[in-house]
Each structure stands twice: as C-alpha cells, then as structure tokens.
Design a protein around this motif. Structure first.
Motif, PDB file in Angstrom:
ATOM      1  N   ARG A  76       4.916  -6.659  -0.936  1.00  0.00           N
ATOM      2  CA  ARG A  76       5.710  -6.263  -2.007  1.00  0.00           C
ATOM      3  C   ARG A  76       4.872  -6.700  -3.414  1.00  0.00           C
ATOM      4  NH1 ARG A  76      11.503  -6.671  -3.571  1.00  0.00           N
ATOM      5  NH2 ARG A  76      11.444  -5.767  -5.560  1.00  0.00           N
ATOM      6  N   PHE A  77       4.405  -8.073  -3.502  1.00  0.00           N
ATOM      7  CA  PHE A  77       4.064  -8.250  -4.781  1.00  0.00           C
ATOM      8  C   PHE A  77       2.516  -8.751  -4.911  1.00  0.00           C
ATOM      9  CE2 PHE A  77       8.297  -9.943  -4.145  1.00  0.00           C
ATOM     10  CZ  PHE A  77       8.803  -9.458  -5.460  1.00  0.00           C
ATOM     11  N   PHE A  78       1.891  -8.591  -3.890  1.00  0.00           N
ATOM     12  CA  PHE A  78       0.157  -9.060  -3.902  1.00  0.00           C
ATOM     13  C   PHE A  78      -0.771  -8.156  -3.306  1.00  0.00           C
ATOM     14  CE2 PHE A  78       2.827 -13.191  -4.056  1.00  0.00           C
ATOM     15  CZ  PHE A  78       2.509 -13.530  -5.266  1.00  0.00           C
ATOM     16  N   ASP A  79      -0.183  -6.616  -2.913  1.00  0.00           N
ATOM     17  CA  ASP A  79      -1.054  -5.955  -2.445  1.00  0.00           C
ATOM     18  C   ASP A  79      -1.039  -4.749  -3.144  1.00  0.00           C
ATOM     19  OD1 ASP A  79      -2.374  -3.900  -0.720  1.00  0.00           O
ATOM     20  OD2 ASP A  79      -1.486  -4.625   1.111  1.00  0.00           O
ATOM     21  N   PRO A  80      -2.391  -4.507  -3.813  1.00  0.00           N
ATOM     22  CA  PRO A  80      -2.657  -3.650  -4.493  1.00  0.00           C
ATOM     23  C   PRO A  80      -2.372  -2.085  -4.135  1.00  0.00           C
ATOM     24  CG  PRO A  80      -4.550  -4.790  -4.590  1.00  0.00           C
ATOM     25  CD  PRO A  80      -3.384  -5.552  -4.079  1.00  0.00           C
ATOM     26  N   LEU A  81      -3.050  -2.119  -2.930  1.00  0.00           N
ATOM     27  CA  LEU A  81      -3.149  -0.704  -2.498  1.00  0.00           C
ATOM     28  C   LEU A  81      -1.784  -0.356  -1.834  1.00  0.00           C
ATOM     29  CD1 LEU A  81      -5.464   1.260  -1.318  1.00  0.00           C
ATOM     30  CD2 LEU A  81      -5.128  -0.022   0.699  1.00  0.00           C
ATOM     31  N   LEU A  82      -0.750  -1.183  -1.411  1.00  0.00           N
ATOM     32  CA  LEU A  82       0.486  -0.769  -1.035  1.00  0.00           C
ATOM     33  C   LEU A  82       1.368  -0.527  -2.390  1.00  0.00           C
ATOM     34  CD1 LEU A  82       1.584  -3.224   1.838  1.00  0.00           C
ATOM     35  CD2 LEU A  82       0.960  -0.757   1.856  1.00  0.00           C
ATOM     36  N   ILE A 141       0.025   1.026  -5.176  1.00  0.00           N
ATOM     37  CA  ILE A 141      -0.270   2.223  -5.640  1.00  0.00           C
ATOM     38  C   ILE A 141       0.618   3.350  -4.660  1.00  0.00           C
ATOM     39  CG2 ILE A 141      -2.109   3.849  -5.617  1.00  0.00           C
ATOM     40  CD1 ILE A 141      -3.989   1.484  -6.451  1.00  0.00           C
ATOM     41  N   LEU A 142       0.608   2.954  -3.482  1.00  0.00           N
ATOM     42  CA  LEU A 142       1.273   3.961  -2.184  1.00  0.00           C
ATOM     43  C   LEU A 142       2.615   4.052  -2.615  1.00  0.00           C
ATOM     44  CD1 LEU A 142      -0.793   2.968   1.104  1.00  0.00           C
ATOM     45  CD2 LEU A 142      -0.769   5.137  -0.267  1.00  0.00           C
ATOM     46  N   ARG A 143       3.271   2.815  -2.710  1.00  0.00           N
ATOM     47  CA  ARG A 143       4.671   3.063  -3.276  1.00  0.00           C
ATOM     48  C   ARG A 143       4.924   3.625  -4.451  1.00  0.00           C
ATOM     49  NH1 ARG A 143       5.114  -2.610  -1.506  1.00  0.00           N
ATOM     50  NH2 ARG A 143       4.622  -3.194  -3.640  1.00  0.00           N
ATOM     51  N   LYS A 144       4.045   3.760  -5.538  1.00  0.00           N
ATOM     52  CA  LYS A 144       4.299   4.513  -6.748  1.00  0.00           C
ATOM     53  C   LYS A 144       4.040   5.750  -6.523  1.00  0.00           C
ATOM     54  CE  LYS A 144       4.815   1.461  -9.908  1.00  0.00           C
ATOM     55  NZ  LYS A 144       6.311   1.120 -10.402  1.00  0.00           N
ATOM     56  N   LEU A 145       3.103   6.028  -5.600  1.00  0.00           N
ATOM     57  CA  LEU A 145       2.782   7.517  -5.464  1.00  0.00           C
ATOM     58  C   LEU A 145       3.873   8.209  -4.585  1.00  0.00           C
ATOM     59  CD1 LEU A 145      -1.295   7.556  -4.278  1.00  0.00           C
ATOM     60  CD2 LEU A 145      -0.191   8.628  -6.332  1.00  0.00           C
TER      61      LEU A 145
END
Lengths: 242, 243
Positions: free
Chosen positions: B228-234, B236-240
C-alpha cells in the motif's frame, strides 16, 4: 510515555544468551570480509567451465574500471541485507537491538525501528528479490555450463558444487517471505484462487525453514567461490568423475 | 525432600520493592506457580499473584523466572537449575500493582482502537481453506508475554507509538478474514506503528501457544503495508486501475 514497570538490571537471565548473537556476528563478519576481499582481488574467478557465483554474470565492460563483481553483487547482497531473517540476525548481533530476548539494551524513547531513513528502505525487499531472481537465472546457466567440457558432457567436483549452489540459492529465494506474500499470502479468499492457494501452501512449507536456507546457501556460495578460486589459481586441480 | 530457594520480587506501585527469599519443598511435577502458592500459604499470605486456570489457558500468571518469560503454571521447577536461587519477577513492561501483579489495562485500551470485524450484508459463505490461516491467531490466550518481551515496548517504552505483537495478531486475524470489509493497513502504518517492529522474533519465541507471530502475522502485515505505501510499481498500477 506510559508508566514503566519494575526496573532491574540489563537482564536476569542466567543462561548463555550471548552465544547465539556472537556466533551470528562472527559468521556474518567472516562472510562480509571474505566477499569483500574476493571483490577487491578481482581475479581467479573463472576456471573453465566454472565461473564463480560472485562474478556471475560476468560483465567485463570497457567503461567499468573496478571489479565486475560490484555490478552484480548489489542484487543478491541487497536481497540478503533486506531479508526478514537476516534483519533479525544482524539487528540482534550487530546492532544489539535487542541482543537477545529479555536482554535490555537502550533507553526509553530513543528507538524508531524501521520508520525512518535508511531502515525504512527495508520495505523494498521485494525489489531485491526481483533483481536477485535475475542473477539466479544466470547461476543456473553457469551450473549447466559446468557440465560441458570441450563441448562434451562431463562431471567434475566443480559441476556438482555449482549445481548445489544454484539449487540452494533457489530454495533460499523460494522460501522468501515477500515471495510467499506475492504468490498468495496477500489473498484473503483462497477458495477463489485454488492454484495460488496451492502455491502459497508449498512456499509456506519452504518458508518455515527460511533460516536454514539462508545460512546453508550463504556458506555454499562462499565455498563455491573458494573452490573456483583454488582451481583457477592452480592451487588444486578439479577432480573429474566423467 | 529437595528444597528450592525462591527469590520473589515484593513491592507495591510507586513504592519500589525488593527480592524476598523463601525456601520451598520441591515435589515431582511441581511448577513455579505451585511454589508461589506454597509461599502464599506458608510464609506470606499477602503475596499478590494473579492466576486462574493453572492449565496454561487463561493467560493470567505471566511472570519472569530467572529472566525468562513464561507462565508460572507451565514452567516446571525441574526445568530450572535449583542449585541456584530461582528469581521470580513481575512483567517488566507493565506498571506494577503489587508483587507479581501488573496493570495490563493499556493492552485493552489498544484493542479498542482496532476496527472490529465488519462482514458484508447478505448471505455469508466461507470455506475451510479461507479460515484455516486465521485459526492460528485465535489460539491467543492474552497472556501478554509477547507484549512484555517486545523490546519496542519493554526497553524503549514506545507504548505511544506501537500496538505490540498481540495486536498485530489481532489485526492479522481481522485483515485476513475472508468476509471482513475494513482495510486496516493505514492504521498499521500509522498509529499501529508497524515500522517499529524490527522482527527480532522474541514474541514468537515466548508465545506459550506456539503462534508463529512474526512469520504468519507480522511479516505478512508488513508486506501488506509495503503493498500500500512502499511499492511504487503497485502504486502506479493502482492509479492506472483508478483504485
């Protein structure tokens, strides 16, 4: 702060609680010193068809003046440094936070754990898992290549050592807590994803022995490199079975 | 009959205290709680000891015996080196009430801050494989030994910032429940103080129910916080995905 309880000395323990952190300190220090020496040495890493795992994949680049191992070892090194097992090991033995259970060292209020830089970066363990996974593919390639002598199949002690090294590193990676989470641990409803549930159960089984795989693979990586070094430097000759 | 010397901490809140020495006859199968009750019956009727079931299931009789944490009803006298005095202390992490009894009410205040189980409306169906994992966490007897041994609470007294292992189990039990609808990762990363845990596993080592607190509750929760807080890739995927 809340009111503290009955205060007594650092510990009331009467057993040899200091042995485990001391052994861990000596073992991890020995590994770091040996690896650093081998990186600086920058030779005797290739004894065809054996390549030291510290130098695999071998990146000999014109623009890189230092040891090629540096280009590689940040990945498995970071994977181990941020590993949940090793964190326990070095927090206890190097930082003494705490040195052992119910052995108090430190003062009230002055601890922030992994909430601030740099330790907050421990949360990036999964990225080191990905990077170390790429290196692991090359180690398997090296292990298979170690069975090919002059374009013919053969088996030497080095072939077995490199194969064992790749297998142990694979078990260490497959038993990783982050991998366990990714493969299925993050799910709440297993019944909707039976394949991931099955994989999660298998990885959970490996994960129970993560400490064992962590130490076994660490020792074998060092011994594998040492074997390649001894053969490459001419100190010993590789024994061929086939 | 063999005898053991028991050094028991005697004291009251805000007044300090000291060790008092008692000699206790040792019988086969005797546990530390038996020795304390012998002292209470024969030497010190005012010795304060909290206990209830004497079967390692109520979680009342937690104490520190020779510096090791355990239930006094479970720790056998013949497991201790009786040639030396056995030292019995109250739990260090919590304020002393009297002798071996501490005030553990802080734990109950923490529990109130955790959003309770929130199932969806309508027909509820779940399968065995969905709840097997959280059954382990329901074995907790709330002895608070894990809270007592956690160095974040014990040594550093960060009760203002960290809920402690017992409540990491509680949150894991709720967060991994197949029918729960509340997300507690923000609580974990904030008031819960997940980052304070440096996973040194003392909570797991001391648990009398052998709950794998660190491997099965804390680390999986740390991974969910990382998602939730420390994975930049996830992120971005959540934003997309518009989440």
């Amino acid at each position: 702060m809340a009111q503290a309880g009955v205060q007594h000395s650092m510990t009331l323990r009467t057993d040899a609680w200091w042995v485990a952190p001391l052994v861990t300190f000596v073992m991890l220090s020995a590994f770091v010193v040996y690896t650093t020496w081998r990186i600086i040495e920058n030779q005797y890493y290739l004894a065809e068809p054996y390549l030291s795992p510290l130098y695999s994949p071998l990146l000999l680049l014109d623009w890189w003046p230092l040891s090629p191992a540096i280009l590689i070892l940040w990945a498995p090194g970071g994977f181990r440094l941020t590993c949940y097992y090793y964190r326990k090991a070095y927090y206890r033995s190097f930082v003494l936070s705490p040195p052992a259970c119910a052995v108090d060292r430190g003062k009230p209020g002055e601890y922030c754990g992994e909430t601030r830089f740099p330790l907050i970066l421990q949360n990036l363990h999964r990225y080191f898992f990905y990077a170390a996974g790429v290196v692991l593919v090359f180690l398997w390639y090296d292990a298979f290549k170690a069975f090919v002598f002059d374009e013919k199949f053969g088996v030497g002690v080095g072939s077995i050592v490199l194969l064992l090294n790749a297998a142990l590193l694979t078990m260490y990676s497959l038993s990783c807590h982050s991998f366990r989470h990714m493969i299925g641990g993050k799910l709440n409803v297993f019944s909707k994803c039976p394949t991931r549930f099955m994989l999660w159960k298998a990885v959970s089984g490996f994960n129970e022995h993560h400490m064992f795989w962590a130490w076994f693979s660490l020792i074998v990586v060092s011994l594998t490199d040492l074997y390649v070094r001894l053969v490459a430097s001419g100190a010993i000759q590789d024994v061929r079975f086939i | 009959m063999a005898e053991a010397t028991i050094m028991v901490f005697r004291g009251e809140a805000h007044q300090g205290g000291e060790e008092k020495e008692y000699t206790v006859p040792v019988q086969e199968g005797m546990v530390v709680l038996d020795a304390l009750l012998y002292i209470q019956a024969n030497y010190a009727g005012d010795l304060a000891v909290r206990w209830n079931c004497k079967a390692a299931k109520c979680g009342s009789c937690s104490a520190e015996i020779n510096g090791k944490l355990g239930l006094t009803c479970k720790m056998r006298m013949d497991s201790l080196p009786l040639e030396e005095p056995v030292r019995v202390y109250p739990m260090k992490t919590f304020p002393l009430i009297k002798d071996l009894v501490t005030d553990v009410s802080w734990n109950y205040e923490i529990e109130k801050r955790i959003p309770p189980f929130a199932p969806p409306e309508g027909e509820l169906t779940m399968y065995q494989e969905d709840i097997d994992r959280i059954q382990e966490f329901r074995k907790c007897i709330e002895c608070f030994l894990c809270q007592n041994i956690c160095h974040v609470l014990r040594t550093h007294d960060r009760k203002d910032s960290f809920f402690g292992p017992r409540y990491m189990i509680k949150i894991a039990e709720l967060q991994m429940h197949p029918l729960d609808t509340v997300d507690r990762t923000e609580l974990l990363n904030g008031d819960g103080g997940m980052g304070f845990c440096n996973i040194t596993k003392c909570c797991t080592e001391v648990c009398p129910e052998n709950i794998q607190i660190t491997d099965n509750a804390i680390i999986p929760l740390k991974e969910r916080v990382a998602d939730r807080f420390f994975d930049p890739l996830l992120w971005i995927l959540r934003k997309l995905a518009g989440k």
